[in-house]
Motif scaffolding. Structure first.
Motif, PDB file in Angstrom:
ATOM      1  N   LEU A  65      40.773  44.979  34.893  1.00 37.84           N
ATOM      2  CA  LEU A  65      40.796  43.653  35.503  1.00 37.84           C
ATOM      3  C   LEU A  65      39.546  43.459  36.356  1.00 37.84           C
ATOM      4  CD1 LEU A  65      42.763  41.179  35.854  1.00 37.84           C
ATOM      5  CD2 LEU A  65      43.637  42.346  37.880  1.00 37.84           C
ATOM      6  N   MET A  66      38.908  42.300  36.202  1.00 43.21           N
ATOM      7  CA  MET A  66      37.764  41.983  37.054  1.00 43.21           C
ATOM      8  C   MET A  66      37.775  40.508  37.423  1.00 43.21           C
ATOM      9  SD  MET A  66      35.124  39.986  35.574  1.00 43.21           S
ATOM     10  CE  MET A  66      33.622  40.617  36.250  1.00 43.21           C
ATOM     11  N   CYS A  67      37.257  40.251  38.623  1.00 37.78           N
ATOM     12  CA  CYS A  67      37.096  38.883  39.099  1.00 37.78           C
ATOM     13  C   CYS A  67      35.687  38.780  39.677  1.00 37.78           C
ATOM     14  CB  CYS A  67      38.139  38.547  40.159  1.00 37.78           C
ATOM     15  SG  CYS A  67      37.985  36.887  40.872  1.00 37.78           S
ATOM     16  N   PRO A  68      34.804  38.002  39.066  1.00 31.00           N
ATOM     17  CA  PRO A  68      33.434  37.898  39.582  1.00 31.00           C
ATOM     18  C   PRO A  68      33.396  37.150  40.897  1.00 31.00           C
ATOM     19  CG  PRO A  68      33.767  36.301  37.847  1.00 31.00           C
ATOM     20  CD  PRO A  68      35.024  37.127  37.903  1.00 31.00           C
ATOM     21  N   GLN A  69      32.277  37.235  41.574  1.00 30.06           N
ATOM     22  CA  GLN A  69      32.102  36.461  42.792  1.00 30.06           C
ATOM     23  C   GLN A  69      32.136  34.959  42.470  1.00 30.06           C
ATOM     24  OE1 GLN A  69      32.192  37.655  45.727  1.00 30.06           O
ATOM     25  NE2 GLN A  69      31.925  39.825  45.281  1.00 30.06           N
ATOM     26  N   THR A  70      32.698  34.182  43.380  1.00 25.58           N
ATOM     27  CA  THR A  70      32.696  32.730  43.209  1.00 25.58           C
ATOM     28  C   THR A  70      31.253  32.238  43.178  1.00 25.58           C
ATOM     29  OG1 THR A  70      34.788  32.549  44.388  1.00 25.58           O
ATOM     30  CG2 THR A  70      33.467  30.546  44.180  1.00 25.58           C
ATOM     31  N   THR A  87      44.332  33.408  37.593  1.00 31.20           N
ATOM     32  CA  THR A  87      44.992  34.426  38.416  1.00 31.20           C
ATOM     33  C   THR A  87      44.850  35.773  37.732  1.00 31.20           C
ATOM     34  OG1 THR A  87      47.156  34.247  37.336  1.00 31.20           O
ATOM     35  CG2 THR A  87      46.683  32.696  39.144  1.00 31.20           C
ATOM     36  N   ALA A  88      45.308  36.807  38.418  1.00 28.98           N
ATOM     37  CA  ALA A  88      45.220  38.150  37.865  1.00 28.98           C
ATOM     38  C   ALA A  88      46.104  38.346  36.641  1.00 28.98           C
ATOM     39  CB  ALA A  88      45.592  39.180  38.942  1.00 28.98           C
ATOM     40  N   GLU A  89      46.997  37.396  36.368  1.00 23.12           N
ATOM     41  CA  GLU A  89      47.816  37.481  35.159  1.00 23.12           C
ATOM     42  C   GLU A  89      46.966  37.282  33.911  1.00 23.12           C
ATOM     43  OE1 GLU A  89      50.962  38.468  35.158  1.00 23.12           O
ATOM     44  OE2 GLU A  89      50.714  38.701  37.322  1.00 23.12           O
ATOM     45  N   ALA A  90      45.872  36.522  34.044  1.00 20.91           N
ATOM     46  CA  ALA A  90      44.933  36.281  32.937  1.00 20.91           C
ATOM     47  C   ALA A  90      45.668  36.001  31.635  1.00 20.91           C
ATOM     48  CB  ALA A  90      43.992  37.481  32.790  1.00 20.91           C
ATOM     49  N   LEU A 111      37.990  33.221  38.730  1.00 22.18           N
ATOM     50  CA  LEU A 111      38.187  33.507  37.320  1.00 22.18           C
ATOM     51  C   LEU A 111      38.492  34.988  37.167  1.00 22.18           C
ATOM     52  CD1 LEU A 111      37.963  32.930  34.242  1.00 22.18           C
ATOM     53  CD2 LEU A 111      35.513  33.437  34.465  1.00 22.18           C
ATOM     54  N   TRP A 112      39.575  35.287  36.453  1.00 24.49           N
ATOM     55  CA  TRP A 112      39.965  36.672  36.222  1.00 24.49           C
ATOM     56  C   TRP A 112      39.831  36.985  34.738  1.00 24.49           C
ATOM     57  CZ3 TRP A 112      41.760  40.010  40.137  1.00 24.49           C
ATOM     58  CH2 TRP A 112      41.918  39.397  41.392  1.00 24.49           C
ATOM     59  N   ILE A 113      39.279  38.153  34.438  1.00 23.60           N
ATOM     60  CA  ILE A 113      39.134  38.622  33.063  1.00 23.60           C
ATOM     61  C   ILE A 113      39.842  39.965  32.959  1.00 23.60           C
ATOM     62  CG2 ILE A 113      37.505  39.339  31.273  1.00 23.60           C
ATOM     63  CD1 ILE A 113      35.476  37.439  32.579  1.00 23.60           C
ATOM     64  N   ALA A 114      40.669  40.112  31.932  1.00 30.05           N
ATOM     65  CA  ALA A 114      41.508  41.305  31.821  1.00 30.05           C
ATOM     66  C   ALA A 114      41.505  41.843  30.395  1.00 30.05           C
ATOM     67  CB  ALA A 114      42.942  40.989  32.246  1.00 30.05           C
ATOM     68  N   GLN A 115      41.805  43.125  30.292  1.00 33.09           N
ATOM     69  CA  GLN A 115      42.110  43.747  29.012  1.00 33.09           C
ATOM     70  C   GLN A 115      43.408  44.506  29.174  1.00 33.09           C
ATOM     71  OE1 GLN A 115      42.511  44.007  25.968  1.00 33.09           O
ATOM     72  NE2 GLN A 115      40.581  44.837  25.151  1.00 33.09           N
ATOM     73  N   LYS A 116      44.441  44.034  28.481  1.00 30.33           N
ATOM     74  CA  LYS A 116      45.763  44.642  28.587  1.00 30.33           C
ATOM     75  C   LYS A 116      46.140  45.428  27.339  1.00 30.33           C
ATOM     76  CE  LYS A 116      47.100  40.541  31.240  1.00 30.33           C
ATOM     77  NZ  LYS A 116      47.993  39.357  31.287  1.00 30.33           N
ATOM     78  N   GLN A 117      45.407  45.223  26.256  1.00 29.78           N
ATOM     79  CA  GLN A 117      45.680  45.905  25.003  1.00 29.78           C
ATOM     80  C   GLN A 117      45.021  47.293  25.009  1.00 29.78           C
ATOM     81  OE1 GLN A 117      47.578  44.781  22.599  1.00 29.78           O
ATOM     82  NE2 GLN A 117      47.854  42.646  23.235  1.00 29.78           N
TER      83      GLN A 117
END
Length: 683
Positions: free
Chosen positions: A580-585, A621-624, A660-666
């Motif tokens: 999980l990552m969230c870049p700076q605004t 959100t972190a749920e992405a 903005l949240w970017i995730a990899q759950k797989q």
């Protein structure tokens, strides 16, 4: 405006810096970075999964044992209460009967983190103030032994020495004889005397003395000393004939027999150990916390001294800091560096030369103080943890100061350290030059560090459990990274030994991507399986499965196995984890409108530049919750890794933050090269 994030080497930084877009590292950092590793050249890469090796049965910590660059010669030492075991890449080292090698040890659970160690060849010295110094020695792959260090010479002394003289007199002539082994180690000297002799000044032509002694096992030669005015000086060397004739040779009183000593009696056990300039350095004994000792040169367990003192004699030094300032660590870094609870010191010889008992200067270099955690040497820097354990600092030679200077490497990520303690850490040189640090609450932090390029950034490493220990050893293409992980399985606490797998690359094939924790693999191109067993250590858990390169819905482990909807030849199954990552605004200083801080913004069509990636999601959100389009065309087909630019529209609404949240759950790879955001700032 259009903002491009092309460098993520700054890692995660504190939210208190959210308005500091004037900082150079701001644009290179993230608000949140979890299970994503900062690559040295800028991208973010999903961390690899961990392979299950062994159920350790109890709380344990790891120590690295590296004999050479050959992985077959490298091990991890597993310290548990009352015992020591050894493991390699595929689990415990076992004897000929298949039983794990186990050695009894005196250490209690509460003492394990405080053990310091130093390795020389096949021997590891273990120091703790609650126990005498021990050494663990490898005699063979499955032959390991632990014993107390005696601080006695490794070669014995002659059982008796007799002295004869050619004529009669009234002077008592005294000699000492000491055995020397093939390593040059000198044993205790034995005394022999002849009361009816002459003083050497009274010898006349034809007078001589004969010295004889009994053989000492493993002796290669013998040193013979004669007393002169109360001091014994070397007069010659004897051999296997066990006799020496003294024809009034000059006694060299600058070369005298050494007097063995043991500074660590009566529970004065050393708490810190390292090697420096062919000496074993032992520091912070229980009764002398500010003192450190150095063994004789080349003889690590010999702390004897001569009179007059010789350059290779044992030495000792007490730090006079005006307060009780316990030595917390020591390491060889050209100079001997010592970290205490209040300061950092360097110990050098006169004129920057070799340390000897008569040539020793100890100078304070900084006043940050340290906790009892071994330092890490990385290139031209030494990393240590500041007292209270909540700051990580580097230490390096500064030409301007003609001494050592350093930086606070945790200052921009203080939220990851405040109120927490680093319990253990280790350095993984390849890939990525990373420090892995276990926090007291079980989270692991990873620092990407390369001082010469001003790269340092932190990230979180999380799993369904708590990390308790970490160790690195040299592997085939990358350093092997091991961890002890505490997990809850069906209401029971378990401690597992796991190894993080090497980095995945596209040429390995998507079917070989291993992105699960505490996982196992199956591979047989000639025997596809629909049921994979051996998962008893994850009984009752929901596991992620990658079958022939295709991710499956979560499967529950029952009876140590999971049943797949189809047969596959290459299967990976283990606990899922989210990267999980969230870049700076995005912030900027407009020419007319001024700062964008606090203004409402939204996003238009934006770009993810990916490399060898599959899966992933994004959202406000972190749920992405919004999935990226990486579904295979047909069920059970492998996912095709993607490299290139992917256009998407972040649906983050209108707000001053616009996270903005970017995730990899797989259980798939995800490598973010760049992120380009089209930002509409209003007002």
């Amino acid at each position: 405006m259009r903002i491009a994030y092309t460098n993520f080497t700054g890692g995660e930084i504190s939210s208190s810096l959210a308005a500091r877009y004037d900082l150079a590292k701001f644009k290179n950092s993230c608000r949140h970075q979890e299970n994503f590793l900062s690559e040295l050249h800028g991208p973010l890469a999903r961390r690899m999964g961990s392979y299950f090796l062994e159920d350790l049965g109890a709380f344990s910590i790891l120590l690295p044992f590296e004999f050479s660059s050959d992985p077959a010669q490298n091990y991890v030492i597993i310290l548990s209460e009352g015992k020591i075991r050894v493991a390699q890449r595929y689990g415990f080292v076992r004897d000929a009967g298949g039983v794990p090698v186990e050695v009894a040890a005196p250490y209690l659970k509460a003492q394990l983190y405080d053990i310091t160690f130093a390795q020389s060849g096949d021997v590891v010295y273990l120091a703790h103030i609650g126990h005498p110094l021990h050494k663990l020695q490898r005699f063979g792959h499955a032959d390991w032994r632990l014993e107390k260090v005696s601080f006695e010479p490794s070669i014995g002394q002659p059982a008796s020495v007799t002295v004869g003289f050619s004529s009669a007199g009234g002077f008592e002539l005294r000699y000492k004889v000491a055995a020397v082994n093939e390593k040059g180690e000198v044993g205790r000297a034995s005394l022999g005397k002849q009361p009816n002799a002459k003083h050497p000044n009274d010898w006349v032509v034809g007078d001589y003395a004969t010295v004889t002694w009994e053989a000492v096992p493993d002796a290669e030669s013998y040193r013979i000393y004669r007393e002169e005015a109360g001091t014994y000086g070397l007069v010659g060397i004897g051999d296997e004939n066990l006799t020496f004739r003294d024809d009034k040779y000059m006694a060299d009183t600058g070369d005298t027999p050494s007097t063995p000593q043991n500074p660590f009696t009566e529970d004065n056990n050393p708490g810190v150990v390292c090697f420096h300039q062919q000496r074993l350095i032992l520091a912070a004994p229980a009764l002398e916390p500010q003192t450190w000792y150095g063994s004789r040169t080349g003889n690590y367990e010999d702390f004897s001294k001569s009179r007059p003192v010789k350059d290779d004699d044992a030495l000792e030094f007490t730090l006079a800091s005006g307060r009780i300032d316990m030595v917390q660590w020591a390491c060889a870094f050209g100079d001997l560096l010592l970290g205490t609870a209040g300061s950092e010191y360097k110990a050098i010889g006169s004129d920057q030369g070799t340390i000897t008992p008569s040539s020793l200067n100890v100078r304070e270099q900084s006043y940050w103080g340290s906790i009892k955690l071994r330092p890490l040497i990385i290139g031209n820097s030494v990393l240590h943890v500041q007292r209270q354990g909540s700051r990580v600092r580097d230490l390096f030679y500064s030409l301007e100061r003609d001494g050592y200077a350093g930086n606070d490497l945790s200052v921009m990520a203080s939220h990851l350290f405040d109120g927490r303690l680093i319990k253990q850490w280790d350095y993984q040189q390849s890939p990525g030059s990373r420090v892995w640090a276990v926090r007291d609450d079980g989270m692991m932090l990873v620092l990407t560090y390369m001082k010469e390029h001003d790269i340092w950034g932190w990230a979180r490493v999380t799993t369904d459990g708590r990390y308790r220990s970490v160790a690195c050893t040299a592997g085939h293409l990358e350093d092997d990274l091991y961890a002890v992980v505490e997990r809850e399985i069906e209401g029971e606490t378990r401690w597992y030994l796991e190894r993080f797998l090497p980095s995945w690359r596209e040429e390995h094939g998507i079917e070989n991507a291993f992105f699960v924790d505490s996982g196992l693999s199956y591979h047989d191109p000639d025997a596809p399986l629909s049921i994979i067993g051996g998962l008893d250590h994850l009984e009752g858990c929901e596991v992620a499965v990658l079958a022939d390169g295709s991710p499956l819905a979560p499967q529950k482990v029952e009876g140590g196995a999971v049943e797949l909807p189809y047969a596959a030849t290459t299967i990976h199954a283990g606990l899922p984890y989210t990267s999980l990552m969230c870049p700076q605004t995005p912030e900027a200083e407009g020419q007319d409108a001024g700062s964008s801080l606090g203004r409402v913004r939204s996003y238009g069509a934006s770009i993810l530049r990916l490399q060898s990636s599959a899966g992933g999601s994004y959202g406000p959100t972190a749920e992405a919750e919004y999935e990226l389009p990486f579904i295979p065309d047909f069920y059970a087909e492998p996912v095709e890794p993607f490299t290139g630019d992917l256009t998407f529209t972040p649906d983050v609404g209108f707000s001053p933050e616009g996270h903005l949240w970017i995730a990899q759950k797989q259980p798939l790879p995800f490598n973010l090269v760049a992120l380009v955001l089209d930002v509409d700032v209003q007002g």
